[in-house]
Design a protein around this motif. Structure first.
Motif, short mmCIF file in Angstrom:
data_model
loop_
_atom_site.label_atom_id
_atom_site.label_comp_id
_atom_site.label_asym_id
_atom_site.label_seq_id
_atom_site.Cartn_x
_atom_site.Cartn_y
_atom_site.Cartn_z
N ALA A 122 0.83 -1.20 0.00
CA ALA A 122 0.00 0.00 0.00
C ALA A 122 0.87 1.25 0.00
CB ALA A 122 -0.93 -0.01 1.21
N LEU B 18 2.28 1.85 -3.42
CA LEU B 18 1.24 2.35 -4.32
C LEU B 18 0.95 3.83 -4.07
CD1 LEU B 18 -1.16 -0.73 -4.23
CD2 LEU B 18 0.07 0.13 -6.25
N THR C 10 -1.21 6.50 -5.99
CA THR C 10 -2.52 5.94 -5.65
C THR C 10 -3.12 6.72 -4.48
OG1 THR C 10 -1.89 3.76 -6.43
CG2 THR C 10 -3.70 3.85 -4.84
N GLU D 17 -6.59 5.85 -3.50
CA GLU D 17 -7.67 5.00 -2.97
C GLU D 17 -7.27 3.54 -3.11
OE1 GLU D 17 -12.23 3.80 -4.12
OE2 GLU D 17 -11.67 5.92 -4.17
N LEU D 18 -7.49 2.77 -2.05
CA LEU D 18 -7.23 1.33 -2.06
C LEU D 18 -8.51 0.57 -1.71
CD1 LEU D 18 -3.85 1.02 -0.14
CD2 LEU D 18 -4.22 0.80 -2.60
N THR D 19 -8.72 -0.52 -2.42
CA THR D 19 -9.82 -1.44 -2.10
C THR D 19 -9.20 -2.78 -1.71
OG1 THR D 19 -11.32 -0.36 -3.65
CG2 THR D 19 -11.89 -2.60 -2.95
N LEU E 27 -3.46 1.07 7.69
CA LEU E 27 -3.48 1.65 6.35
C LEU E 27 -3.85 3.13 6.39
CD1 LEU E 27 -5.15 -1.28 4.40
CD2 LEU E 27 -2.80 -0.45 4.09
N LEU F 268 -2.83 8.53 1.62
CA LEU F 268 -3.93 7.61 1.29
C LEU F 268 -5.23 8.27 1.72
CD1 LEU F 268 -4.89 4.92 0.19
CD2 LEU F 268 -4.53 3.94 2.46
N LEU G 161 -10.29 4.40 1.59
CA LEU G 161 -10.19 2.95 1.79
C LEU G 161 -11.56 2.33 1.58
CD1 LEU G 161 -8.04 2.70 5.03
CD2 LEU G 161 -7.48 1.64 2.83
#
Length: 175
Positions: free
Chosen positions: A16, A19, A24, A26-28, A56, A62, A65
């Motif tokens: 993460a 990324l 990046t 947004e993370l899924t 995270l 970030l 999420l």
């Protein structure tokens, strides 16, 4: 599908971070039952999805999420409270139930019932009133009556899903 397994927490955090450094925002987190996550932490202890989400959320840069797909039996209070406590955790949850009929849920070998599911929805809405829900439904399950189907429709009305995925029952080996 085989036994569930989870990647170690440090591996997920490292990926993460790479990324986010690359742009990046947004993370899924994705898994067949992602909220059953039980990854090993650096301490050697197993950690749950709420712990992973909190870690995270500390990654600078970030912004958002998400996680999918969840199972009602693995929606514990710590994960529900993460929806309240983490601004990065989007106000959306895909939480399948399959049917609004307890009789059909039992026939499907589900280990939850309508009341337990609605209790989770109520807890989520108490901590995050703006949460949008989506779900999965199977219609035409063998032996499903008009009353059972009406129970499903009443659950749909009660939850007020933002979206739903509906499938007609299809026999498969072992079903």
């Amino acid at each position: 599908r085989g036994a569930e397994f989870s990647r170690p927490m440090d591996q997920v955090i490292a990926e993460a971070t790479r990324l986010v450094v690359a742009g990046t925002r947004e993370l899924t987190l994705l898994g067949q039952n992602v909220n059953a996550y039980h990854g090993e932490a650096a301490s050697g202890k197993s950690c749950n999805l709420a712990t992973l989400l909190m870690a995270l959320a500390e990654i600078d840069g970030l912004e958002r999420l998400r996680y999918t797909t969840s199972h009602p039996l693995d929606m514990d209070d710590e994960l529900i409270n993460a929806h309240r406590d983490l601004p990065q955790l989007m106000p959306y949850l895909h939480l399948p139930i399959q049917s609004g009929s307890n009789r059909v849920l039992a026939a499907m070998n589900r280990r939850h019932d309508r009341d337990a599911y609605m209790s989770i929805i109520d807890k989520l809405r108490a901590v995050r009133p703006d949460i949008a829900m989506s779900g999965d439904f199977i219609v035409g399950f063998p032996g499903e009556s008009d009353r059972d189907f009406a129970d499903t429709l009443s659950l749909v009305d009660k939850v007020g899903y933002a979206s739903a995925y509906s499938f007609k029952y299809s026999p498969r080996p072992g079903t």
